[in-house]
Design a protein around this motif. Structure first.
Motif, PDB file in Angstrom:
ATOM      1  N   VAL A  86       0.621  -1.140   0.222  1.00 46.80           N
ATOM      2  CA  VAL A  86       0.117   0.052  -0.095  1.00 46.80           C
ATOM      3  C   VAL A  86       0.643   1.241  -0.163  1.00 46.80           C
ATOM      4  O   VAL A  86       0.208   2.006  -0.604  1.00 46.80           O
ATOM      5  CB  VAL A  86      -0.923  -0.041   1.428  1.00 46.80           C
ATOM      6  CG1 VAL A  86      -1.338   1.230   1.129  1.00 46.80           C
ATOM      7  CG2 VAL A  86      -1.828  -1.083   0.931  1.00 46.80           C
ATOM      8  N   TRP A  90       1.292   4.033  -2.458  1.00 51.85           N
ATOM      9  CA  TRP A  90       0.953   5.468  -2.682  1.00 51.85           C
ATOM     10  C   TRP A  90       1.289   6.533  -2.925  1.00 51.85           C
ATOM     11  O   TRP A  90       1.115   7.687  -3.418  1.00 51.85           O
ATOM     12  CB  TRP A  90       0.849   5.574  -0.911  1.00 51.85           C
ATOM     13  CG  TRP A  90      -0.908   6.196  -0.501  1.00 51.85           C
ATOM     14  CD1 TRP A  90      -0.689   6.406   0.075  1.00 51.85           C
ATOM     15  CD2 TRP A  90      -1.829   5.497  -0.542  1.00 51.85           C
ATOM     16  NE1 TRP A  90      -2.387   6.897   0.844  1.00 51.85           N
ATOM     17  CE2 TRP A  90      -2.956   6.031   0.088  1.00 51.85           C
ATOM     18  CE3 TRP A  90      -2.201   3.839  -0.838  1.00 51.85           C
ATOM     19  CZ2 TRP A  90      -4.310   5.236   1.096  1.00 51.85           C
ATOM     20  CZ3 TRP A  90      -3.858   3.770  -1.206  1.00 51.85           C
ATOM     21  CH2 TRP A  90      -4.457   3.869   0.000  1.00 51.85           C
ATOM     22  N   ILE A 106      -3.920   4.603   4.887  1.00 52.49           N
ATOM     23  CA  ILE A 106      -3.105   3.512   4.731  1.00 52.49           C
ATOM     24  C   ILE A 106      -3.741   2.380   5.583  1.00 52.49           C
ATOM     25  O   ILE A 106      -3.361   1.491   5.167  1.00 52.49           O
ATOM     26  CB  ILE A 106      -2.063   3.781   4.420  1.00 52.49           C
ATOM     27  CG1 ILE A 106      -1.044   5.128   3.381  1.00 52.49           C
ATOM     28  CG2 ILE A 106      -0.851   3.300   4.516  1.00 52.49           C
ATOM     29  CD1 ILE A 106       0.321   5.508   3.310  1.00 52.49           C
ATOM     30  N   ALA A 109      -6.650   0.950   3.967  1.00 52.70           N
ATOM     31  CA  ALA A 109      -6.042   0.293   2.768  1.00 52.70           C
ATOM     32  C   ALA A 109      -5.524  -0.929   3.058  1.00 52.70           C
ATOM     33  O   ALA A 109      -5.451  -2.276   2.406  1.00 52.70           O
ATOM     34  CB  ALA A 109      -5.172   1.446   2.193  1.00 52.70           C
ATOM     35  N   SER A 110      -4.269  -1.524   4.083  1.00 51.58           N
ATOM     36  CA  SER A 110      -3.716  -2.430   4.400  1.00 51.58           C
ATOM     37  C   SER A 110      -4.443  -3.355   5.737  1.00 51.58           C
ATOM     38  O   SER A 110      -4.489  -4.614   5.547  1.00 51.58           O
ATOM     39  CB  SER A 110      -2.207  -1.663   4.459  1.00 51.58           C
ATOM     40  OG  SER A 110      -2.635  -1.063   6.505  1.00 51.58           O
ATOM     41  N   ILE A 145      -5.252   1.557  -3.763  1.00 55.41           N
ATOM     42  CA  ILE A 145      -5.682  -0.009  -3.377  1.00 55.41           C
ATOM     43  C   ILE A 145      -5.405  -1.253  -4.336  1.00 55.41           C
ATOM     44  O   ILE A 145      -4.684  -1.770  -4.166  1.00 55.41           O
ATOM     45  CB  ILE A 145      -6.921   0.197  -2.567  1.00 55.41           C
ATOM     46  CG1 ILE A 145      -6.789   1.058  -1.971  1.00 55.41           C
ATOM     47  CG2 ILE A 145      -7.042  -1.136  -2.151  1.00 55.41           C
ATOM     48  CD1 ILE A 145      -8.227   1.699  -1.011  1.00 55.41           C
ATOM     49  N   ALA A 148      -2.250  -2.246  -5.576  1.00 54.05           N
ATOM     50  CA  ALA A 148      -1.462  -2.893  -4.029  1.00 54.05           C
ATOM     51  C   ALA A 148      -1.498  -4.019  -4.399  1.00 54.05           C
ATOM     52  O   ALA A 148      -0.926  -5.366  -4.385  1.00 54.05           O
ATOM     53  CB  ALA A 148      -1.266  -2.080  -2.837  1.00 54.05           C
TER      54      ALA A 148
END
Length: 156
Positions: A86, A90, A106, A109-110, A145, A148
């Motif tokens: 991520v 980013w 972050i 998202a992670s 996202i 990633a």
């Protein structure tokens, strides 16, 4: 009262009132300032950390409610596969504008990618709904996202 809390793999002994929000323990006691204060009511997501991998608003999480939960902050999320992918996405996607909300973004998202490595746009929207970006970088956030997730699928 004294509490032992595990933050980023290290146990810390903190002497604070039980109703002290985790956010203030992180920032004021442990000097971990990557987690940001936004609204103080758990509505904006700037203070998001992970408790046992679950995105959690630290401004409304009392230190006496942590128990044995492991706290992960922005300072250490890059050590996880999902966090590293991520953070890389980013940067490559130039997601941040002002950057204030980005640590919380972050962290959410992670947490999403750790539990769901290939989320749909609808699943991304649900996972990120509690994170507000005043700059409106939502399209870049979603694209990062997705990038990633693709990177994780390829093993990058």
């Amino acid at each position: 009262m004294a509490y032992d809390i595990t933050v980023n793999g290290t146990t810390h002994h903190v002497d604070v009132d039980g109703d002290t929000p985790l956010l203030w323990v992180l920032r004021d006691v442990l000097a971990m300032t990557g987690t940001k204060f936004g609204c103080g009511a758990g509505l904006c997501g700037a203070c998001t950390v992970q408790l046992d991998g679950v995105a959690t608003r630290s401004c409304i999480t009392r230190v006496d409610s942590l128990g044995d939960a492991a706290v992960t902050t922005i300072e250490a999320v890059g050590a996880t596969a999902a966090g590293a992918s991520v953070q890389k996405a980013w940067l490559e996607g130039q997601v941040p504008q002002c950057g204030y909300c980005q640590s919380g973004q972050i962290m959410s998202a992670s947490a999403l990618l750790a539990r769901n490595p290939d989320p749909t746009d609808a699943e991304i929207d649900v996972a990120m709904a509690g994170n507000i970006c005043r700059c409106g970088t939502y399209p870049r956030i979603r694209a990062a996202i997705r990038a990633a997730a693709r990177s994780n699928a390829k093993g990058d």
